[in-house]
Design an enzyme around this catalytic site. Structure first.
Site, PDB file in Angstrom:
ATOM      1  CE1 TYR A 180      -1.819   6.297  -0.789  1.00 52.53           C
ATOM      2  CE2 TYR A 180      -3.099   4.285  -0.613  1.00 52.53           C
ATOM      3  CZ  TYR A 180      -2.130   5.034  -1.248  1.00 52.53           C
ATOM      4  OH  TYR A 180      -1.488   4.514  -2.346  1.00 52.53           O
ATOM      5  CB  SER A 191      -4.282   2.941  -3.909  1.00 50.14           C
ATOM      6  OG  SER A 191      -4.181   1.940  -2.912  1.00 50.14           O
TER       7      SER A 191
END
Length: 192
Positions: free
Chosen positions: A157, A144
């Protein structure tokens, strides 16, 4: 002289976790369009069935929760029995948490690490003999942009995806010697 199509994946078998929706489904559609036999994997059987219907005859489904580490070896062995060796793995399954750091607890962080990092690692490890057998395996991890840029309210995350990105760097060097490519993609915001 016959020149092979540059994007042909004919004769290749691909396993895509999180393949029932979003980025995983789009990747599965592209791989099938290039001739690969595609196995979409995920936790939700109904979404997998719909994905197979969308992709067409080159696709099949496998219920798989990468967070359930004990189930992975038997599932991998079953895939080998049904489809032959998997030579392309896309570790796309993942979970997110959008929450301020001050409100994020250890259990939430551990949950993200279990699915996004430990599960992907366990599946890659279990498939390594098949990737070796193929003579030219490939592993892709969905990381990501949160592993690259500082973003608010996604610290847990970001930790998980940063760990994954670090693992990719090491695996690329180690497994590259065995003709197994290891890469990561780091998407930004995706409309899914």
């Amino acid at each position: 002289m016959s020149i092979p199509a540059p994007f042909s994946l004919a004769g290749q078998t691909a396993l895509i976790t999180g393949g029932g929706t979003g980025i995983g489904l789009a990747a599965a559609q592209c791989l099938a369009a290039c001739g690969a036999q595609v196995i979409v994997a995920g936790r939700r059987e109904a979404e997998l069935a719909q994905a197979v219907k969308t992709i067409g005859p080159a696709a099949s489904a496998q219920v798989l929760d990468v967070g359930d580490l004990k189930s992975i070896p038997a599932i991998v062995a079953g895939l080998r029995d049904r489809y032959g060796p998997v030579n392309l793995l896309i570790n796309n399954a993942g979970i997110n948490l959008k929450k301020p750091f001050a409100e994020t607890n250890d259990a939430e962080l551990l949950s993200l690490l279990q699915t996004n990092v430990v599960g992907a690692n366990a599946l890659t490890h279990a498939l390594l003999p098949q990737l070796r057998e193929s003579g030219r395996g490939s592993v892709v991890f969905t990381s990501s942009m949160a592993a690259i840029f500082g973003l608010p309210k996604v610290t847990a995350y970001s930790i998980a995806k940063s760990a994954l990105t670090g693992a990719v760097r090491s695996l690329a060097v180690e497994l590259g010697q065995e003709n197994i490519r290891v890469n990561a993609v780091a998407p930004g915001w995706i409309e899914t």
